[in-house]
Enzyme design. Sequence first.
Site, PDB file in Angstrom:
ATOM      1  N   HIS A  49      -4.316   9.536  -2.460  1.00 44.04           N
ATOM      2  CA  HIS A  49      -3.023   9.114  -3.050  1.00 44.04           C
ATOM      3  C   HIS A  49      -2.041   8.562  -1.850  1.00 44.04           C
ATOM      4  CE1 HIS A  49      -3.858  10.997  -6.601  1.00 44.04           C
ATOM      5  NE2 HIS A  49      -3.649  12.161  -6.204  1.00 44.04           N
ATOM      6  N   LEU A 106       9.446 -10.658  -6.476  1.00 41.60           N
ATOM      7  CA  LEU A 106       8.573  -9.878  -7.334  1.00 41.60           C
ATOM      8  C   LEU A 106       9.648  -8.536  -7.880  1.00 41.60           C
ATOM      9  CD1 LEU A 106       5.505  -9.060  -7.942  1.00 41.60           C
ATOM     10  CD2 LEU A 106       5.696  -7.661  -6.276  1.00 41.60           C
ATOM     11  N   ASP A 108      -6.548   3.497 -10.258  1.00 43.47           N
ATOM     12  CA  ASP A 108      -7.666   4.802 -10.351  1.00 43.47           C
ATOM     13  C   ASP A 108      -8.397   4.793  -9.125  1.00 43.47           C
ATOM     14  OD1 ASP A 108      -8.584   6.810 -11.368  1.00 43.47           O
ATOM     15  OD2 ASP A 108      -9.557   5.903 -13.394  1.00 43.47           O
TER      16      ASP A 108
HETATM   17  C1  FPP Z   1      -5.240   7.920 -10.095  1.00 40.44           C
HETATM   18  O1  FPP Z   1      -6.247   8.364  -9.180  1.00 40.44           O
HETATM   19  C2  FPP Z   1      -4.077   7.903  -9.218  1.00 40.44           C
HETATM   20  C3  FPP Z   1      -2.873   8.615  -9.516  1.00 40.44           C
HETATM   21  C4  FPP Z   1      -2.813   9.639 -10.777  1.00 40.44           C
HETATM   22  C5  FPP Z   1      -1.788   8.346  -8.908  1.00 40.44           C
HETATM   23  C6  FPP Z   1      -1.507   7.098  -8.363  1.00 40.44           C
HETATM   24  C7  FPP Z   1      -0.447   7.176  -7.212  1.00 40.44           C
HETATM   25  C8  FPP Z   1      -0.723   6.247  -6.192  1.00 40.44           C
HETATM   26  C9  FPP Z   1      -1.670   5.103  -6.055  1.00 40.44           C
HETATM   27  C10 FPP Z   1       0.559   6.380  -4.976  1.00 40.44           C
HETATM   28  C11 FPP Z   1       1.614   5.370  -5.202  1.00 40.44           C
HETATM   29  C12 FPP Z   1       2.620   6.393  -5.242  1.00 40.44           C
HETATM   30  C13 FPP Z   1       3.905   5.883  -5.455  1.00 40.44           C
HETATM   31  C14 FPP Z   1       4.662   6.668  -4.713  1.00 40.44           C
HETATM   32  C15 FPP Z   1       4.348   4.693  -6.126  1.00 40.44           C
HETATM   33  P1  FPP Z   1      -7.240   9.783  -9.485  1.00 40.44           P
HETATM   34  O2  FPP Z   1      -6.370  10.628  -8.683  1.00 40.44           O
HETATM   35  O3  FPP Z   1      -7.256  10.046 -10.839  1.00 40.44           O
HETATM   36  O4  FPP Z   1      -8.522   9.267  -8.704  1.00 40.44           O
HETATM   37  P2  FPP Z   1      -9.851  10.089  -9.520  1.00 40.44           P
HETATM   38  O5  FPP Z   1     -10.027   9.626 -10.678  1.00 40.44           O
HETATM   39  O6  FPP Z   1     -10.915   9.470  -8.364  1.00 40.44           O
HETATM   40  O7  FPP Z   1      -9.810  11.591  -9.432  1.00 40.44           O
END
Ligand code: FPP
Length: 248
Positions: free
Chosen positions: A40, A134, A23
């Site tokens: 992301h 892993l 997150d």
């Molecule tokens: C949450 O942060 C994150 C997500 C919903 C997406 C997670 C994706 C990745 C880390 C990329 C990995 C990708 C692959 C291809 C596996 P948020 O957007 O909710 O952050 P915020 O709370 O600060 O808005």
Amino acid sequence: MSSSTQTIPERTNIPRHVCVIMDGNGRWAKKRLLPRVMGHKRGLTALENLAARCAELGVEYLTVFAFSTENWRRPEDEVSFLMKLFLQALDGKVAKMHQNNLRLKVIGNRGRFPAAIVDGIEAAERLTANNTDLTLTVAADYGGRWDILQAANQLIAEGKSEITEDDLSQRLSLAEAPEPDLFIRTGGETRISNFMLWQMAYAEFYFTDALWPDFDAAEFDRAISSFRVRERRFGRTSEQLPPEQQRS
Ligand code: FPP
């Protein structure tokens, strides 16, 4: 898989199974006046680094929440960017994962993903199926309630009228993995957000304010250090544990 409500897993300093809610990507980008999607992108790099570190330390399973059943509610351009990133990762990163002996699995409902992504997932899973380091599991269009329901529906289809914990857990998406030992959530929120609800019954929880793109090896080491000093009793008293597992 035996239930950890019945069997106490062997105590290890390194968790066998780590699961993560990644997150804070959006906030990471906003702080830098960048579009959310850049967060992301950096989040994907943080994930690659964590997978490498887990393999190095001997963690056997790393399961990450990449896209929840609720994430479809995000703005359309963010959803389509995440799909593109997913596809790019499947195209560009899987060969390296394979070289590094990592196994990739994707869990969740594939029905709403574009065909190119589903094909990419299937090809990546086939390619890496016999790798023995892993296992990286990416939960995409996944929800813990969805998982329990799909398992229950399988049991109904099989005509079962009474079921055991094992019957259900064997039909969950991650049936072959041990239950998570350590659950990490970055980004300062302290919620489980419908992730692996059944399997997290006895996981140790670790929350950090670090935003996901900033979650580096030093941050992970802090999580592992915290895990090491936990006393995992699985319902028993401290005195019932073997001396080497007691923490006080
Ligand atoms: C949450 O942060 C994150 C997500 C919903 C997406 C997670 C994706 C990745 C880390 C990329 C990995 C990708 C692959 C291809 C596996 P948020 O957007 O909710 O952050 P915020 O709370 O600060 O808005």
